[in-house]
Design a protein around this motif. Structure first.
Motif, short mmCIF file in Angstrom:
data_model
loop_
_atom_site.label_atom_id
_atom_site.label_comp_id
_atom_site.label_asym_id
_atom_site.label_seq_id
_atom_site.Cartn_x
_atom_site.Cartn_y
_atom_site.Cartn_z
N LYS A 1 0.90 -1.35 -0.05
CA LYS A 1 0.09 -0.06 -0.03
C LYS A 1 0.86 1.26 -0.02
N TYR A 2 0.57 2.35 -0.53
CA TYR A 2 0.92 3.57 -0.57
C TYR A 2 0.46 4.55 0.61
N SER A 3 1.13 5.25 1.57
CA SER A 3 0.61 6.03 2.37
C SER A 3 0.13 7.30 1.89
N TRP B 1 0.61 -7.04 -11.46
CA TRP B 1 1.64 -6.85 -10.58
C TRP B 1 2.77 -5.92 -10.99
N ARG B 2 3.53 -5.39 -10.11
CA ARG B 2 4.67 -4.59 -10.36
C ARG B 2 5.89 -5.25 -9.49
N PRO B 3 7.05 -5.26 -9.71
CA PRO B 3 8.25 -5.76 -9.18
C PRO B 3 8.27 -4.75 -7.78
N ALA B 4 8.67 -5.22 -6.69
CA ALA B 4 8.92 -4.27 -5.68
C ALA B 4 9.88 -3.25 -6.23
N HIS B 5 9.69 -2.07 -5.62
CA HIS B 5 10.49 -0.75 -6.19
C HIS B 5 10.51 0.37 -5.12
N VAL B 6 11.50 1.18 -5.16
CA VAL B 6 11.67 2.06 -4.44
C VAL B 6 11.77 3.46 -5.32
N HIS B 7 10.83 4.54 -5.12
CA HIS B 7 10.76 5.54 -5.93
C HIS B 7 11.72 6.72 -5.44
N PHE B 8 12.29 7.56 -6.34
CA PHE B 8 12.91 8.86 -6.20
C PHE B 8 12.77 10.06 -6.97
FE FE Z 1 5.16 2.67 -7.08
#
Ligand code: FE
Ligand code: MBD
Length: 250
Positions: A132-134, A187-194
């Motif tokens: 989930k996204y805050s 599905w999307r693979p696990a990721h970190v956004h910047f």
């Molecule tokens: Fe994302």
């Protein structure tokens, strides 16, 4: 920056031509067309238009920018960025779920000549360990799993957080249901956004994936490129993701 009317005309008419061609090529009936109009109306009412557009189109806008930038590759931003994320120094707030796995994200910001860039804003966001996204899902407050760091005198940044997991576009929603009706997964693979910015430089908006992670080879948003996939290292027993940035001049 909005478009000049000439470019706007050209872009819109090319989009329209592409859709008209698809309708004719696939013999879409008027009933099916009317169903699609209604479906998109309901999807918009459910506030999923940003999600739908980012799933299919964000990658193209990014590819267009990557053709000209000399800085780090841009990647899709997706619909879950929040400008009002808090400033942080060393740690993102997390919910402390039993299944949270510690992760350190660190790196360095430089310009295209290799000089370090102190004082750059490194804005990071990622999903909870339940995908989930805050600020968007389950009433998780916006100051969790997000934060704006500032690069130090060496251009370096470092933050402790917890590992994101693969993200599924909610299949109770219109966008996820569309993907499933097409026989695709959501599905999307696990990721970190910047999002990395400094006055005088082009902003880099990107995301990074984990080598060997599930769905890295079949992201439903087509957002993975080889140069965005990283292998984590162990530092003091903690999984560490190193992501350096190069900013092009504005
Ligand atoms: Fe994302
Ligand atoms: C995401 O988390 C995301 O990053 C994108 C691009 C689209 C949907 C969900």
């Amino acid at each position: 920056m909005p478009m000049e009317s000439e470019q706007l005309e050209a872009v819109v008419m090319d989009i329209v031509a592409g859709i008209r061609d698809a309708i004719i090529k696939h013999h879409v009936t008027v009933d099916q067309y009317r169903f699609a109009v209604d479906y998109l109306g309901r999807l918009a009412d459910a506030r999923e238009l940003p999600l739908l557009l980012d799933v299919f189109l964000n990658v193209a806008a990014v590819d267009a920018e990557n053709e000209v930038t000399k800085g780090s590759p841009q990647a899709i931003q997706g619909p879950y960025y929040r400008e009002d994320a808090p400033a942080v120094t060393d740690r993102l707030k997390t919910l402390d779920h039993d299944n949270e796995r510690p992760l350190v994200v660190r790196g360095q910001v430089r310009d295209i000549d290799g000089s370090v860039l102190p004082g750059a804003e490194v804005d990071i966001w990622h999903s909870t360990p339940t995908g989930k996204y805050s600020g968007f899902h389950d009433n998780i407050p916006v100051d969790y799993y997000r934060g704006k760091l500032t690069s130090d005198s060496e251009g370096a940044y470092r933050v402790a957080t917890t590992a994101p997991v693969p993200y599924q576009i909610p299949n109770q929603g219109y966008t996820g249901a569309l993907l499933e009706a097409m026989g695709r997964h959501s599905w999307r693979p696990a990721h970190v956004h910047f999002k990395v910015r400094k006055p005088g430089f082009k902003t880099v908006t990107t995301q990074v994936y984990f080598e060997g992670g599930q769905w890295v080879d079949s992201d439903c948003c087509s957002g993975v490129r080889d140069d965005l996939v990283r292998r984590t290292t162990q530092e003091d027993g903690v999984d560490t993701l190193t992501v350096d940035f190069v900013l092009d001049r504005a």
